[in-house]
Design a protein around this motif. Structure first.
Motif, mmCIF file in Angstrom:
data_model
loop_
_atom_site.group_PDB
_atom_site.id
_atom_site.type_symbol
_atom_site.label_atom_id
_atom_site.label_comp_id
_atom_site.label_asym_id
_atom_site.label_seq_id
_atom_site.Cartn_x
_atom_site.Cartn_y
_atom_site.Cartn_z
ATOM 1 N N ILE A 1 40.902 -1.310 15.547
ATOM 2 C CA ILE A 1 41.834 -0.871 17.140
ATOM 3 C C ILE A 1 42.918 -1.413 16.681
ATOM 4 N N ALA A 2 43.043 -1.745 15.944
ATOM 5 C CA ALA A 2 44.635 -2.715 15.372
ATOM 6 C C ALA A 2 45.459 -0.647 14.722
ATOM 7 N N ASP A 3 44.153 -0.727 13.759
ATOM 8 C CA ASP A 3 44.686 0.358 13.299
ATOM 9 C C ASP A 3 44.748 1.539 13.993
ATOM 10 N N ARG A 4 43.732 2.062 14.082
ATOM 11 C CA ARG A 4 43.977 3.250 15.414
ATOM 12 C C ARG A 4 45.137 3.503 16.586
ATOM 13 N N VAL A 5 45.453 1.773 16.883
ATOM 14 C CA VAL A 5 46.848 2.365 17.875
ATOM 15 C C VAL A 5 47.624 2.942 17.130
ATOM 16 N N VAL A 6 47.742 2.336 15.678
ATOM 17 C CA VAL A 6 49.714 3.281 15.072
ATOM 18 C C VAL A 6 49.055 4.090 14.647
ATOM 19 N N GLU A 7 47.717 5.053 13.512
ATOM 20 C CA GLU A 7 47.722 5.780 13.463
ATOM 21 C C GLU A 7 47.123 7.259 14.100
ATOM 22 N N ARG A 8 46.902 6.789 15.152
ATOM 23 C CA ARG A 8 46.687 8.145 16.206
ATOM 24 C C ARG A 8 47.442 9.073 16.701
ATOM 25 N N SER A 9 47.357 10.140 17.052
ATOM 26 C CA SER A 9 48.102 11.133 17.240
ATOM 27 C C SER A 9 48.267 12.198 18.352
ATOM 28 N N ASN A 10 47.162 10.932 19.751
ATOM 29 C CA ASN A 10 47.811 11.344 20.973
ATOM 30 C C ASN A 10 48.029 9.829 22.018
ATOM 31 N N VAL B 1 55.766 1.683 20.861
ATOM 32 C CA VAL B 1 56.518 2.810 19.994
ATOM 33 C C VAL B 1 55.886 3.937 19.130
ATOM 34 N N VAL B 2 54.968 3.936 18.658
ATOM 35 C CA VAL B 2 54.453 5.176 18.890
ATOM 36 C C VAL B 2 53.602 6.199 19.559
ATOM 37 N N ASP B 3 53.664 5.761 20.781
ATOM 38 C CA ASP B 3 53.990 6.466 22.472
ATOM 39 C C ASP B 3 55.423 7.169 22.035
ATOM 40 N N ASP B 4 56.248 6.827 21.395
ATOM 41 C CA ASP B 4 57.812 6.954 21.666
ATOM 42 C C ASP B 4 57.846 8.161 20.906
ATOM 43 N N VAL B 5 56.930 7.541 19.534
ATOM 44 C CA VAL B 5 56.719 8.595 18.448
ATOM 45 C C VAL B 5 56.268 9.962 18.586
ATOM 46 N N LEU B 6 54.991 9.550 19.575
ATOM 47 C CA LEU B 6 54.316 10.980 19.697
ATOM 48 C C LEU B 6 55.145 11.715 20.700
ATOM 49 N N ASP B 7 55.690 11.605 21.540
ATOM 50 C CA ASP B 7 56.562 12.210 22.703
ATOM 51 C C ASP B 7 57.308 12.529 22.121
ATOM 52 N N ALA B 8 58.406 12.597 21.153
ATOM 53 C CA ALA B 8 59.116 12.906 20.028
ATOM 54 C C ALA B 8 58.209 14.339 19.926
ATOM 55 N N THR B 9 57.557 14.664 18.723
ATOM 56 C CA THR B 9 57.212 15.001 17.858
ATOM 57 C C THR B 9 55.346 15.872 18.197
ATOM 58 N N MET B 10 54.980 15.191 18.949
ATOM 59 C CA MET B 10 54.096 16.493 19.524
ATOM 60 C C MET B 10 53.650 16.848 20.303
ATOM 61 N N THR C 1 64.644 5.511 24.785
ATOM 62 C CA THR C 1 63.043 5.443 23.160
ATOM 63 C C THR C 1 63.201 4.649 22.613
ATOM 64 N N TYR C 2 62.412 4.314 21.840
ATOM 65 C CA TYR C 2 63.066 3.701 20.343
ATOM 66 C C TYR C 2 63.174 4.579 19.429
ATOM 67 N N VAL C 3 62.976 5.947 19.763
ATOM 68 C CA VAL C 3 63.099 6.964 18.981
ATOM 69 C C VAL C 3 64.795 7.389 19.444
#
Length: 294
Positions: free
Chosen positions: A285-294, A220-229, A248-250
């Protein structure tokens, strides 16, 4: 961005060195080995091998356990094989990975195919030749890894993804696809760590549930990043899913609801292991997965 505990950062450096050591050998096919090394040593988040170590650490013996380190190297080799094949023109047709040209762009398509094949088998060999993993553990670890990569896991998820380019897909179908394509190998990482650490069935099952939620959150985070970064931040081509008309989820939820879904999955993941002793690395690790920027 959440910073990982210093112990986990140090463990990541150890993983990096172990991976590099994998390529310190003579070869009858030097160009193939060069391409394999290029693929593996090109950076990356190394979340899967860190998951292996953090999961094994639930036994209270720390992060740098030899059996878990061997399993961590194996899962990163296996993961990299999948990336090399996914980037091929016949698959996702991507020119960049981890901020630099993909293997088939630097070498050629035939070499990239062989790189993937060789890294996959090298992952198996790493487990089989380990002096620190017991025989029964080897069987269990290889079973988990091969099932995660097969037709009911990563390969099957990729097949479903390719079949639905330009086609409508509901949330249930999208979730199933990503639990196979992305989630299966993250689940395998946690379970492999549990096996390598000699954990009991209840703890391994909790790790499996934790990683199941986390694997979907990762996508889900991947989909968000793909749309915003942008591509420079991501280290790969941004906006490809939208251009390829992939669901995608977005696209199905919208940006805000997708972000909220990722947060919900994050909470579900940490709920599975928060009461475990020595779970701080898994929580980080869980925090990092959802807060990452890439």
């Amino acid at each position: 961005m959440t910073h990982l505990p210093s112990e986990l950062e140090q463990a990541a450096c150890t993983i990096e060195q172990r991976l590099q050591d994998t390529f310190k050998q003579s070869s009858l096919a030097p160009r193939l080995w060069e391409a394999m090394e290029y693929a593996v040593m090109g950076g990356g988040k190394r979340i899967r091998p860190q998951l292996v170590l953090a999961s094994a650490a639930l036994n209270g013996r720390g992060l740098l356990q030899e059996a878990a380190l061997d399993a961590a190297v194996a899962i990163e080799l296996f993961h990299t094989y999948s990336l090399v094949h996914d980037d091929l023109p016949a698959m996702d047709n991507d020119d960049f990975r981890r901020g630099r040209p993909t293997v088939h762009k630097v070498f050629d398509e035939a070499t990239a195919i062989l790189v993937g094949d060789a890294l996959q088998t090298l992952a198996f060999e790493t487990i089989l030749q380990s002096q620190h993993i017991g025989y029964e553990q080897k069987v269990d670890i290889l079973t988990v890894m091969t099932q995660a990569g097969g037709a009911e896991g990563m390969a099957g998820g990729q097949a479903i993804d390719l079949e639905h380019v330009g086609q409508a897909m509901g949330l249930t179908e999208l979730e199933q696809m990503h639990r196979m394509k992305t989630g299966a190998l993250l689940r395998a990482s946690a379970v492999m760590g549990g096996i390598a650490g000699g954990l009991g069935r209840a703890q391994i099952d909790a790790l499996d549930r934790y990683a199941s939620h986390l694997g979907l959150a990762f996508q889900v985070v991947d989909d968000v990043l793909d749309a915003t970064m942008d591509s420079a931040t991501l280290g790969k081509t941004a906006g490809k899913d939208a251009l390829a008309e992939k669901p995608t989820y977005v696209s199905l939820l919208d940006l805000d609801k997708a972000r909220a879904f990722a947060r919900k999955l994050h909470l579900a993941a940490i709920a599975e292991i928060k009461d475990e002793d020595h779970a701080s690395f898994l929580l980080a690790i869980a925090d990092r997965v959802v807060e990452r920027s890439n």
